[in-house]
Write an enzyme that holds these catalytic residues in place. Structure first.
Site, PDB file in Angstrom:
ATOM      1  N   SER A  53       6.749   1.089   1.073  1.00 50.35           N
ATOM      2  CA  SER A  53       8.117   0.908   1.550  1.00 50.35           C
ATOM      3  C   SER A  53       8.778   2.272   1.715  1.00 50.35           C
ATOM      4  CB  SER A  53       8.918   0.071   0.551  1.00 50.35           C
ATOM      5  OG  SER A  53      10.299   0.054   0.883  1.00 50.35           O
ATOM      6  N   TYR A  79      12.230  -1.167  -7.977  1.00 48.58           N
ATOM      7  CA  TYR A  79      11.449  -1.391  -6.756  1.00 48.58           C
ATOM      8  C   TYR A  79      11.000  -0.052  -6.163  1.00 48.58           C
ATOM      9  CZ  TYR A  79      10.257  -2.897  -2.017  1.00 48.58           C
ATOM     10  OH  TYR A  79       9.596  -3.122  -0.833  1.00 48.58           O
TER      11      TYR A  79
END
Length: 291
Positions: A157, A170
């Site tokens: 990501s 995250y």
């Protein structure tokens, strides 16, 4: 004049007759990767998801002659379950040619609101450790088989390249995934296993529902699952080391490296609005570790 029969489309050597394993295959980009594997000429696709019903629906939609589809309900947070399922896949198909570590979960909140077990540990297990566990289980056979090119696609990501409020755990999980993935690429190359290529994909927000409520920073549109998956899949087939999408992800990385921290904070927060992109995050209403 005799009617000419059009030639059959030429299949990509990475996919033709390949065994493909996709985690988080029950929805979103995972389902797209499974579909692309079937369309590309794979002989077998193993669809892993904690939601077996969703993965089964995907498998039914992909059924066609000559392709073996199997669905496995696997809790990626459970190391023993990952190891056992990987062993069964190797026993059944003889190996894995293309591994797509796609599954992921996200918790958008200040760090102090994260539950140590259900948020912090679970995120790291699914996003970071599970790809390592699964890759470790299938990699030896990939390295040994020199008969065809092998591929590992790790879905990271853009959050793993830049700090962002409400994404601490995250971001940490994806930062670790990027570092591991690219280090693995270098190790395979240095070790003489060039037929095994590792690609790391770092997208910004994708409209799969996983980041529902998030807002794309300035000049950074929310990508569709199809466009994001197409970029990742094409990079994987080429054996590209790192794919960043959209272009603003690369720009942000460059600016973050050039500017002093406080200057970058001002640019990211006030100009590009990176730091407020998760302010209205809601995520999926149901709990399902799939991208």
């Amino acid at each position: 004049m005799a009617e000419q029969i059009p030639a059959a489309p030429r299949l990509h050597p990475v996919l033709a007759g390949a065994v493909v394993l996709v985690t988080g295959a029950g929805r979103g980009m995972g389902a797209i990767y499974a579909r692309r594997a079937v369309e590309g000429g794979a002989r077998a696709v193993s669809l892993w998801d904690v939601d077996a019903d969703a993965a089964q629906r995907v498998a039914v939609s992909l059924e066609r002659p000559g392709v073996e589809l199997e669905v496995r309900r696997v809790d990626l947070a459970d190391r023993d379950a990952v190891k056992a399922a990987a062993h069964e896949v190797l026993e059944r198909f003889g190996g894995v040619d293309v591994l797509v570590n796609n599954a992921g979960i996200v918790r958008g909140a200040p760090f102090w609101e994260h539950d140590p077990e259900h948020d912090i540990e679970m995120t790291l297990r699914v996003n970071t450790l599970a790809p390592m566990w699964l890759t470790r289980a299938v990699l030896p056979s990939m390295m040994e088989d020199l008969s065809r090119p092998k591929r590992i696609l790790n879905i990271a990501s853009a959050a793993g390249t830049l700090a962002n409020p409400n994404m601490s755990v995250y971001a940490a999980s994806k930062w670790a995934l990027i570092g591991w993935s690219d280090s693995l690429r270098l190790e395979l190359s240095r070790g003489g296993h060039g037929h095994v290529a590792v690609t790391t994909f770092c997208p910004s927000y994708v409209s799969t529902g996983m980041f529902a409520g998030a807002r794309g920073p300035l000049l950074t549109p929310i990508m569709t699952p199809e466009s994001a998956a197409a970029a990742a899949w094409g990079g994987m087939l080429r054996g590209a080391p790192l794919i960043l999408r959209p272009w603003t992800v690369k720009l942000a990385m460059a600016l973050r490296g050039l500017l002093p921290v406080r200057w970058w904070d001002a640019v990211a927060g006030k100009v590009f609005r990176v730091y407020s992109s998760m302010d209205h995050f809601t995520g999926r209403t149901e709990k399902a570790p799939a991208r």
